[in-house]
Design a protein around this motif. Structure first.
Motif, mmCIF file in Angstrom:
data_model
loop_
_atom_site.group_PDB
_atom_site.id
_atom_site.type_symbol
_atom_site.label_atom_id
_atom_site.label_comp_id
_atom_site.label_asym_id
_atom_site.label_seq_id
_atom_site.Cartn_x
_atom_site.Cartn_y
_atom_site.Cartn_z
ATOM 1 N N GLU A 30 35.050 63.945 68.721
ATOM 2 C CA GLU A 30 33.611 64.135 68.933
ATOM 3 C C GLU A 30 33.044 65.059 67.868
ATOM 4 O O GLU A 30 31.926 64.832 67.378
ATOM 5 N N LYS A 31 33.796 66.089 67.472
ATOM 6 C CA LYS A 31 33.338 66.974 66.406
ATOM 7 C C LYS A 31 33.170 66.197 65.100
ATOM 8 O O LYS A 31 32.193 66.398 64.380
ATOM 9 N N GLU A 32 34.122 65.318 64.799
ATOM 10 C CA GLU A 32 34.043 64.517 63.580
ATOM 11 C C GLU A 32 32.854 63.569 63.626
ATOM 12 O O GLU A 32 32.160 63.366 62.623
ATOM 13 N N LYS A 33 32.590 62.998 64.797
ATOM 14 C CA LYS A 33 31.433 62.098 64.947
ATOM 15 C C LYS A 33 30.136 62.855 64.694
ATOM 16 O O LYS A 33 29.217 62.341 64.054
ATOM 17 N N ARG A 34 30.059 64.076 65.198
ATOM 18 C CA ARG A 34 28.848 64.870 64.991
ATOM 19 C C ARG A 34 28.660 65.216 63.515
ATOM 20 O O ARG A 34 27.548 65.169 62.997
ATOM 21 N N LYS A 35 29.756 65.561 62.835
ATOM 22 C CA LYS A 35 29.673 65.826 61.401
ATOM 23 C C LYS A 35 29.189 64.587 60.654
ATOM 24 O O LYS A 35 28.354 64.677 59.751
ATOM 25 N N TYR A 36 29.698 63.436 61.034
ATOM 26 C CA TYR A 36 29.324 62.190 60.384
ATOM 27 C C TYR A 36 27.840 61.888 60.608
ATOM 28 O O TYR A 36 27.129 61.497 59.673
ATOM 29 N N ARG A 37 27.387 62.086 61.834
ATOM 30 C CA ARG A 37 25.975 61.832 62.115
ATOM 31 C C ARG A 37 25.079 62.770 61.321
ATOM 32 O O ARG A 37 24.017 62.360 60.828
ATOM 33 N N ARG A 38 25.496 64.043 61.205
ATOM 34 C CA ARG A 38 24.709 64.978 60.397
ATOM 35 C C ARG A 38 24.701 64.545 58.929
ATOM 36 O O ARG A 38 23.675 64.647 58.250
#
Length: 261
Positions: A237-245
């Motif tokens: 989930e942390k990686e997904k958030r970084k990707y979305r940012r």
């Protein structure tokens, strides 16, 4: 008796009186009120004596901390449900207990409502996971708002009282145990409590202790394979958030480039 309202207090006479007045103003009357004071040296005992005719049971004596005081209240409780409204906390309005319990029956042992928190940065309404089933993962990464949750008294017979070896997270441990026991809850879409944010669980200096205790509880209750899975999901989930940012930043940069002459 439908509900046992339990207040614990230590050297918070002002908050205690505020809480007592909130309870005795409830329009619903099928409740008992239990106050456990830890042998306060301020005005608390005098306040309890003033309101003694409004309180079903109260004691003022030394204890080993928050959770031993709560356990003293649970042992004395005769209601179908227990609700912990500690000194400084107040009900959201005078109709809370009536709206929850009058002419209503519940098949589930946990009733979750909304907790209102007033902080320097504003007022927040914590929906206590909202109108859905609460999962073990929800408890792993968060908690249930204790002050906005009514707990069937029989759960304490089934899972035991609060573990007094912990100073901050014993209520969280108890909720973890109920999730592992497949206990169900229901969301009551209504404001239950205005929560006093000055307690130990919200004091930044105790954050390290809270994390330490949570890890001990997880080691005690959660198998290592499940914990590893949960931790992996958190990292994803942390990686997904970084990707979305990253995507949002790229779109913003492209938009700026498009505006250049």
């Amino acid at each position: 008796m439908r509900v046992s309202v339990i207040t614990i207090n230590y050297n918070n006479g002002t908050g205690l009186e505020k809480t007592i007045r909130s309870v005795i103003k409830q329009s619903y009357i099928d409740y008992e009120y239990i106050v456990i004071d830890g042998g306060s040296t301020d005005s608390s005992k005098q306040i309890l004596e003033i309101y003694s005719d409004k309180i079903t049971c109260w004691v003022s004596e030394p204890d080993k901390g928050i959770y031993e005081a709560m356990n003293k209240g649970i042992i004395r409780a005769k209601g179908e449900f227990c609700h912990f409204l500690n000194s400084g906390d107040i009900y959201a309005d005078d109709e809370v207990l009536r709206k929850i319990f009058e002419n209503k029956e519940y098949s589930v042992p946990l009733l979750r409502g909304v907790q209102i928190c007033a902080a320097d940065t504003g007022i927040f309404r914590w929906r206590n996971h909202g109108n859905r089933d609460v999962t073990l993962f929800d408890l792993y990464v968060d908690t249930m708002q204790h002050q906005a949750t009514f707990i069937r008294r029989s759960l304490f017979d089934k899972y035991g009282l609060y573990d007094i070896k912990y100073k901050i997270v014993s209520d969280w441990k108890f909720f973890m145990q109920t999730m592992l026991g497949d206990e169900k809850s229901v969301f009551l879409d209504m404001d239950i409590v205005i929560f006093d944010m000055t307690g130990i669980s919200n004091d930044p200096k105790y954050y390290g202790l809270m994390c330490e205790e949570r890890n001990k509880v997880i080691d005690e209750l959660i198998p290592k394979t499940i914990r590893a899975t949960f931790d992996h999901v958190i990292e994803l989930e942390k990686e997904k958030r970084k990707y979305r940012r990253y995507i949002r930043l790229g779109k913003f940069i492209n938009k700026l480039k498009g505006k250049k002459p």
